[in-house]
Design a protein around this motif. Structure first.
Motif, short mmCIF file in Angstrom:
data_model
loop_
_atom_site.label_atom_id
_atom_site.label_comp_id
_atom_site.label_asym_id
_atom_site.label_seq_id
_atom_site.Cartn_x
_atom_site.Cartn_y
_atom_site.Cartn_z
N LYS A 1 -8.65 5.41 7.81
CA LYS A 1 -8.60 6.62 6.99
C LYS A 1 -8.97 6.38 5.52
O LYS A 1 -9.66 7.22 4.92
CB LYS A 1 -7.22 7.26 7.11
CG LYS A 1 -6.98 7.93 8.45
CD LYS A 1 -5.65 8.67 8.47
CE LYS A 1 -5.47 9.41 9.80
NZ LYS A 1 -4.18 10.15 9.84
N PRO A 2 -8.55 5.27 4.90
CA PRO A 2 -9.03 5.02 3.52
C PRO A 2 -10.55 4.91 3.42
O PRO A 2 -11.14 5.35 2.43
CB PRO A 2 -8.35 3.70 3.15
CG PRO A 2 -7.11 3.70 3.95
CD PRO A 2 -7.48 4.33 5.26
N MET A 3 -11.19 4.35 4.47
CA MET A 3 -12.65 4.27 4.44
C MET A 3 -13.27 5.66 4.56
O MET A 3 -14.27 5.96 3.88
CB MET A 3 -13.15 3.37 5.58
CG MET A 3 -12.79 1.91 5.42
SD MET A 3 -13.49 0.88 6.71
CE MET A 3 -15.23 0.98 6.31
N ALA B 1 -16.98 3.24 10.03
CA ALA B 1 -15.55 2.96 9.89
C ALA B 1 -15.00 2.37 11.19
O ALA B 1 -14.22 1.40 11.17
CB ALA B 1 -14.80 4.22 9.52
N TRP C 1 1.13 4.30 -2.89
CA TRP C 1 0.98 5.75 -2.69
C TRP C 1 2.18 6.49 -3.29
O TRP C 1 2.00 7.53 -3.94
CB TRP C 1 0.88 6.06 -1.20
CG TRP C 1 -0.32 5.48 -0.53
CD1 TRP C 1 -1.48 5.09 -1.13
CD2 TRP C 1 -0.47 5.20 0.86
NE1 TRP C 1 -2.35 4.60 -0.20
CE2 TRP C 1 -1.76 4.64 1.03
CE3 TRP C 1 0.33 5.35 1.97
CZ2 TRP C 1 -2.25 4.26 2.28
CZ3 TRP C 1 -0.14 4.97 3.21
CH2 TRP C 1 -1.42 4.43 3.36
N ARG D 1 -11.91 8.44 3.50
CA ARG D 1 -11.70 9.12 2.23
C ARG D 1 -12.69 8.65 1.16
O ARG D 1 -12.98 9.39 0.22
CB ARG D 1 -10.27 8.89 1.75
CG ARG D 1 -9.23 9.70 2.51
CD ARG D 1 -7.90 9.71 1.79
NE ARG D 1 -7.29 8.39 1.77
CZ ARG D 1 -6.41 7.96 2.68
NH1 ARG D 1 -6.07 8.75 3.69
NH2 ARG D 1 -5.89 6.75 2.58
N LYS D 2 -13.20 7.44 1.30
CA LYS D 2 -14.18 6.93 0.35
C LYS D 2 -15.60 7.34 0.69
O LYS D 2 -16.54 6.94 -0.01
CB LYS D 2 -14.08 5.41 0.28
CG LYS D 2 -12.78 4.92 -0.36
CD LYS D 2 -12.74 3.41 -0.42
CE LYS D 2 -11.44 2.93 -1.06
NZ LYS D 2 -11.36 1.44 -1.11
N GLY D 3 -15.79 8.11 1.75
CA GLY D 3 -17.10 8.62 2.09
C GLY D 3 -17.84 7.85 3.16
O GLY D 3 -18.99 8.17 3.46
N VAL D 4 -17.21 6.84 3.78
CA VAL D 4 -17.86 6.09 4.85
C VAL D 4 -17.89 6.95 6.11
O VAL D 4 -16.89 7.60 6.44
CB VAL D 4 -17.12 4.77 5.10
CG1 VAL D 4 -17.79 3.98 6.22
CG2 VAL D 4 -17.06 3.94 3.83
N ASP E 1 0.82 -1.21 0.00
CA ASP E 1 0.00 0.00 0.00
C ASP E 1 0.86 1.26 0.00
O ASP E 1 0.57 2.23 -0.72
CB ASP E 1 -0.92 -0.01 1.22
CG ASP E 1 -2.29 0.58 0.92
OD1 ASP E 1 -2.61 0.73 -0.28
OD2 ASP E 1 -3.03 0.88 1.86
#
Length: 402
Positions: free
Chosen positions: A308-310, A320, A135, A312-315, A131
């Motif tokens: 944090k990725p969740m 989360a 990035w 950023r995806k709008g969750v 991951d």
């Protein structure tokens, strides 16, 4: 009579003419064969003309060698193949060890826990490695000046893709962290006295743990099986309270042995500079603060690669956090149930019960009351799980609790 004969002859001649005409137009095989022969000959001429003019150009080895000499000439293919291999490798790290533990009868529960724990750590490390480099690749493609906010600094020594070496990867595998960085903080030298103290603590505390488990923990667990079998609730509570003290003491010693002595020993040996393996979880006034501060390496991994990725995806934040608890419950159940060769829904639901407990403590209990609630959940919750696991294990594998 003569007219009839003439009419009969004319009809006979007409019939023969019709038959002759029908047989001549019903079979086209010769014409089709002629077309095929002409098509083959014409294409053969073109094929022979191409060979005479250009020679034989077909060379599969040349295509493969071109790809091997310059693998970045097909970046999309490289990324897709690499992603498939990474996913296959990560999946194998969880499935193959668990299948071995479940099928090989000679593996003991303790050996199974150690094996699955090692492979789980390797799984989290390799996921972070993949991951983080993803990035870096995305930012490099965007021609950003800084790598990432999480691990860029003024004194950056290595930049992507210069970090993609075996030495860098193996250092990360053995380093006491789960989150990959291009440039880890490093200590200037190895302190021999500090290293010897940590080694002495590791050896002494390990012997102390084994002694306390054999002398204090095992008899209490064995004496608790009969009340569980007879469903004698008063004696069950009495045995639970009796087991709570040694279990909690052993847990505290294990925490110090692993997070302070062992991880600091490895960090000093590798000159690893980041020694924040835990924070002041004993002052926790909420369950959430405890889970975020008693195991910093796992918390950082969940925060960086999952939570944090969740977001950023709008969750939303609650979903989360629930997903993080769900993943934590899965890995706890994976590390315990697979070596014991049994799966219990109550154990998984017990981990998920931390979500409503965290909400209750954070909303209705503050200060010392919240801290007391956290301590009670640690002191009472763990022996409940231990007794239920041991009881179910003996019932499933030996048919009784005696």
């Amino acid at each position: 009579m003569v007219n009839d004969c003439v009419f009969f002859c004319r009809c006979h001649n007409l019939q023969e003419s019709l038959l002759s005409s029908a047989s001549g137009y019903s079979n086209y095989r010769g014409i089709l064969n002629w077309c095929v022969v002409m098509l083959v000959l014409s294409n053969a001429r073109l094929f022979l003309e191409n060979i005479i003019k250009y020679g034989i150009l077909v060379d599969p080895i040349q295509v493969v060698s071109l790809f091997l000499k310059d693998p970045y000439s097909w970046p999309a293919a490289c990324l897709i193949i690499g992603l498939i291999l990474h996913l296959f490798n990560l999946t194998s790290l969880l499935i193959f060890p668990s299948a071995s533990v479940l099928t090989v009868t000679s593996i003991t529960p303790v050996g199974g826990v150690l094996s699955l724990g090692t492979y789980t750590v390797l799984f989290l490390k390799l996921y972070s490695y993949m991951d983080s480099n993803k990035w870096c690749r995305e930012i490099r493609q965007a021609k950003a000046k800084r790598m990432t906010r999480s691990y860029s600094s003024v004194n950056t020594n290595v930049s992507y893709p210069g970090n993609l070496t075996h030495r860098d990867m193996y250092y990360f595998i053995f380093a006491p962290t789960l989150c990959y960085q291009l440039n880890f903080p490093r200590s200037p030298r190895i302190r021999k006295r500090f290293l010897i103290r940590r080694l002495f603590e590791m050896l002494f505390l390990m012997q102390l743990l084994v002694g306390l488990i054999q002398q204090w923990m095992v008899p209490s667990v064995q004496n608790s099986m009969k009340p569980f079998q007879e469903m004698d609730f008063s004696r069950m509570v009495e045995r639970l309270l009796k087991l709570a003290v040694p279990n909690h003491l052993i847990w505290l010693i294990f925490f110090y042995w692993f997070f302070h002595s062992s991880l600091n020993f490895v960090a000093e040996l590798l000159q690893f500079g980041d020694r924040e393996f835990y924070r002041d979880w004993w002052n926790s006034e909420t369950v959430t603060y405890f889970w975020a501060n008693w195991n910093i390496p796992v918390h950082k991994w969940c925060l960086r690669h999952f939570y944090k990725p969740m977001l950023r995806k709008g969750v939303n934040k609650f979903l989360a956090q629930t997903a993080v608890f769900l993943a934590s419950a899965f890995f706890h159940e994976y590390l315990v149930s697979v070596p014991l060769k049994m799966f219990r829904l109550w154990a998984f639901m017990g981990m998920m019960a931390q979500v409503p407990l965290a909400l209750f403590v954070s909303r209705f209990l503050n200060g010392n009351y919240g801290n007391a609630a956290v301590w009670i959940s640690l002191i009472i919750g763990q022996p409940i799980a231990v007794l239920m696991y041991v009881h179910d294990y003996y019932v499933i594998h030996y048919g009784s609790t005696t």
